[in-house]
Design an enzyme around this catalytic site. Structure first.
Site, PDB file in Angstrom:
ATOM      1  N   LYS A 138       0.856  -1.193   0.000  1.00 41.53           N
ATOM      2  CA  LYS A 138       0.000   0.000   0.000  1.00 41.53           C
ATOM      3  C   LYS A 138       0.884   1.232   0.000  1.00 41.53           C
ATOM      4  O   LYS A 138       2.091   1.137   0.097  1.00 41.53           O
ATOM      5  CB  LYS A 138      -0.873   0.006   1.245  1.00 41.53           C
ATOM      6  CG  LYS A 138      -2.029  -0.959   1.212  1.00 41.53           C
ATOM      7  CD  LYS A 138      -2.886  -0.684   2.426  1.00 41.53           C
ATOM      8  CE  LYS A 138      -4.047  -1.622   2.566  1.00 41.53           C
ATOM      9  NZ  LYS A 138      -4.631  -1.486   3.910  1.00 41.53           N
ATOM     10  N   HIS A 141       1.834   6.621   3.340  1.00 45.56           N
ATOM     11  CA  HIS A 141       1.089   7.869   3.372  1.00 45.56           C
ATOM     12  C   HIS A 141       1.640   8.835   4.421  1.00 45.56           C
ATOM     13  O   HIS A 141       2.583   8.510   5.153  1.00 45.56           O
ATOM     14  CB  HIS A 141      -0.404   7.623   3.564  1.00 45.56           C
ATOM     15  CG  HIS A 141      -0.725   6.737   4.724  1.00 45.56           C
ATOM     16  ND1 HIS A 141      -0.493   7.111   6.018  1.00 45.56           N
ATOM     17  CD2 HIS A 141      -1.240   5.492   4.773  1.00 45.56           C
ATOM     18  CE1 HIS A 141      -0.881   6.140   6.817  1.00 45.56           C
ATOM     19  NE2 HIS A 141      -1.322   5.138   6.089  1.00 45.56           N
ATOM     20  N   HIS A 144       2.323   7.633   7.857  1.00 42.94           N
ATOM     21  CA  HIS A 144       3.574   6.904   8.107  1.00 42.94           C
ATOM     22  C   HIS A 144       4.718   7.891   8.325  1.00 42.94           C
ATOM     23  O   HIS A 144       5.622   7.642   9.122  1.00 42.94           O
ATOM     24  CB  HIS A 144       3.910   5.976   6.945  1.00 42.94           C
ATOM     25  CG  HIS A 144       2.931   4.847   6.792  1.00 42.94           C
ATOM     26  ND1 HIS A 144       2.240   4.607   5.636  1.00 42.94           N
ATOM     27  CD2 HIS A 144       2.507   3.920   7.679  1.00 42.94           C
ATOM     28  CE1 HIS A 144       1.443   3.569   5.816  1.00 42.94           C
ATOM     29  NE2 HIS A 144       1.581   3.135   7.043  1.00 42.94           N
TER      30      HIS A 144
HETATM   31  N1  LIG Z   1       2.240  -3.396  15.375  1.00 40.94           N
HETATM   32  C1  LIG Z   1       1.519  -2.667  14.575  1.00 40.94           C
HETATM   33  N2  LIG Z   1       0.315  -3.028  14.228  1.00 40.94           N
HETATM   34  N3  LIG Z   1       2.038  -1.512  14.141  1.00 40.94           N
HETATM   35  C2  LIG Z   1       1.416  -0.603  13.238  1.00 40.94           C
HETATM   36  C3  LIG Z   1       1.572  -1.028  11.837  1.00 40.94           C
HETATM   37  C4  LIG Z   1       0.963  -0.041  10.894  1.00 40.94           C
HETATM   38  C5  LIG Z   1       0.449  -0.651   9.628  1.00 40.94           C
HETATM   39  N4  LIG Z   1       1.480  -1.212   8.826  1.00 40.94           N
HETATM   40  C6  LIG Z   1      -0.292   0.429   8.837  1.00 40.94           C
HETATM   41  O1  LIG Z   1       0.262   1.051   8.003  1.00 40.94           O
HETATM   42  O2  LIG Z   1      -1.455   0.657   9.074  1.00 40.94           O
END
Ligand SMILES: NC(=[NH2+])NCCC[C@H](N)C(=O)O
Length: 437
Positions: A138, A141, A144
Site C-alpha cells: 500500500k 502515506h 507513516h
Molecule cells: N504493530 C503494529 N500493528 N504496528 C502498526 C503497523 C501499521 C500498519 N502497517 C499500517 O500502516 O497501518
C-alpha cells in the site's frame, strides 16, 4: 539549566514556608510558549503547593496566591513576580538566561539539558519503540511520515534520558492487500519498470488493478497539484478481482513457490527504497521485521489461546476472543478467518510475545495514527487476559489523521514528493527572504 533559575525561586519559597527547597523544584514548571499572551517563563500553581504540603491551605485561594507572590523578592535572577488566578508567574533575567544557556551548550554540547534535576528520578531500563511501519503493498502515506518523525523523536528522547532503546520497523508485508498486489503484478507488472522505479510502478499496478477505469483531469490551479485520479468505485467492488486477490494470498499462505518468490522480490525492492528514504531523513532502525515474519507463529498463538479457554468458534467458523465484560460476545476480536488464515491482530499478538521474549523490554511503544487505537486496545487486552503482566507497560501513542493531500501522481502522497516539495519551498523562501542571516 533551568535548574539554576528554579532553584533560585525554590530557595525563596523554601525560606518563606519553612520547607526544604527540594519540595518546590518539581512544582515550578516552564510556561508553554504562546503567541497570544506572555505572562512569564516559569510558574507555580498554588493548588499544587497546597496538595504537596508545601504551603498551608487557605479558604481563599486567590488571597493565598497574592500573599505568597508579594513575599517573593525580585532580584537579579527573577525580574518580575506576577499573581494570576491560582498561579504565580516568574519573569527571568533574559540576558542571564542566554548567557547561562550558551555557556552550558558550549561546554557540554552532547548532554545539554540532560543533567536536569527534574530527570534524576527517571530509571533506566529498556524501551522498544515501534514506528513508521509502512505497508509494502500500500502507499507510504503522510501518516507513516508522521509516525516516523514522532517515533524517532520518542526514541531519541528515551535514549537521552538513559533508556536502552530498540527501534523497530514493523512492515505491513502480509495480508490480503498482498493478494491484491501479487495478482495485479501477475497481470500488469513489468520487471524492468520495477527495477527502475519500484514504488511508482507498484502503485500503478495496484491502481490499474483496483481501478478498472481511471479518469485523469487537469485543474486550472497553478499549484503543483494538477492531476487528480478519479477512482471508479464500481471496479473496487468487482468480484473477479477480489477472487484473484484472495487466490494469490492463499497461494502465498500455502507457500507456493512462484507466488512466494514474487512476494519476496517485491518486499526486498520496496524495503531498499524505504531504507534510502530513511537515510535521507536521518532516521535509523535497529530491526526491520514484518507481519510476514510472524505469520508462521500465529498457529501457536491460536493454540495458546485455545488451551487457556479464551478462543471461541463462531457459527461462521471464525475464531474469536470475547472482550465483553459480561462474556456475551457483545464485543470481540476475530483472530482467524473461517478458512484458518491469520489476521492483523493475530500477527500483532505473535509479534508482541516474540519481542518480549527476545528483547525483554520494560516498556513497548507503538506509534500510529488514532484510527488504530481500537486495535491496540484489543491487543493489550488480549495480552493481558493471556496472563502477561507486561501488557500494562505497552502504550499506543496515537496522533491525528492527515487528510486530503494530493500529488501529481494521483490520490496518493509519495513521501519523496513531500520531501522534494518541502525542500524546494524552503529554498524559495530563503531566496526570497530579504534577510541575509
Ligand atoms: N504493530 C503494529 N500493528 N504496528 C502498526 C503497523 C501499521 C500498519 N502497517 C499500517 O500502516 O497501518
Amino acid at each position: 539549566m533551568a535548574c539554576f533559575f528554579r532553584r533560585t525561586i525554590a530557595q525563596q519559597l523554601a525560606k518563606m514556608c519553612g520547607q526544604s527547597e527540594d519540595v518546590f523544584i518539581p512544582l515550578i514548571c516552564a510556561v508553554p510558549v504562546s503567541k497570544k499572551r506572555w505572562m512569564g517563563d516559569l510558574r507555580v500553581s498554588v493548588n499544587s503547593l497546597v496538595q504537596n504540603g508545601a504551603v498551608l491551605p487557605h479558604e481563599d485561594l486567590q488571597r493565598n496566591t497574592e500573599t505568597l507572590a508579594k513575599q517573593i523578592k525580585q532580584n537579579s535572577v527573577v525580574e518580575d513576580v506576577i499573581a494570576a488566578p491560582g498561579m504565580i508567574y516568574f519573569r527571568l533575567n533574559k540576558l542571564m538566561l542566554a548567557q547561562k544557556v550558551l555557556k552550558q551548550l558550549r561546554s557540554e554540547p552532547d548532554t545539554f539539558g540532560l543533567k536536569s534535576e527534574l530527570l534524576t528520578h527517571l530509571h533506566g531500563g529498556r524501551t522498544l519503540v515501534e514506528f513508521s511501519s509502512p505497508n509494502v503493498a500500500k502507499k507510504f502515506h503522510a501518516g507513516h511520515l508522521r509516525s516516523t518523525f514522532i517515533g524517532n523523536f520518542i526514541a531519541n528522547l528515551k535514549k537521552a534520558v538513559g533508556k536502552e532503546v530498540i527501534r523497530v520497523n514493523y512492515l505491513g508485508d502480509w495480508g490480503m492487500q498482498f493478494g491484491l498486489l501479487g495478482a495485479g503484478f501477475e497481470r500488469f507488472g513489468c520487471q524492468q519498470k520495477l527495477r527502475v522505479q519500484a514504488l511508482q510502478h507498484l502503485f500503478e499496478v495496484s491502481r490499474c488493478f483496483c481501478h478498472a477505469v481511471t479518469r485523469l483531469f487537469s485543474l486550472n490551479s497553478p499549484s503543483s497539484v494538477q492531476v487528480y485520479v478519479q477512482v471508479n468505485r464500481e471496479a473496487e467492488r468487482d468480484d473477479s478481482l477480489r477472487v484473484a486477490a484472495a487466490d494469490f494470498f492463499r497461494r502465498l499462505e500455502q507457500k507456493e513457490h512462484q507466488a512466494l518468490s514474487l512476494w519476496k522480490q517485491l518486499v526486498e525492492i520496496t524495503v531498499e527504497e524505504y531504507k534510502r528514504i530513511y537515510e535521507r531523513l536521518g532516521v535509523h532502525f535497529d530491526h526491520f521485521s514484518g507481519e510476514s515474519f510472524y505469520h508462521s507463529q500465529t498457529q501457536n498463538v491460536l493454540q495458546d489461546l485455545k488451551s487457556r479457554g479464551l478462543l471461541k468458534t463462531t457459527q461462521k467458523g471464525t475464531a474469536v476472543v470475547d472482550l465483553s465484560d459480561a462474556g456475551d460476545l457483545s464485543s470481540y476480536a476475530t483472530l482467524a478467518r473461517s478458512d484458518g488464515t491469520s489476521l492483523y491482530i493475530t500477527r500483532d499478538i505473535a509479534a508482541a510475545l516474540d519481542r518480549h521474549q527476545r528483547f525483554g523490554f520494560d516498556e513497548m511503544i507503538y506509534v500510529t495514527d488514532k484510527s488504530q487505537s481500537g486495535h491496540f486496545q484489543q491487543l493489550f487486552h488480549i495480552l493481558s487476559v493471556m496472563g502477561h503482566q507486561w501488557a500494562h507497560r505497552c502504550v499506543h501513542v496515537a496522533f491525528g489523521r492527515v487528510q486530503g493531500m494530493s500529488t501529481r501522481r494521483g490520490d496518493v502522497i509519495f513521501l519523496e514528493d513531500v520531501l522534494d516539495e518541502a525542500r524546494s519551498r524552503m529554498l524559495n523562501n530563503m531566496r526570497e527572504s530579504r534577510s541575509e542571516q
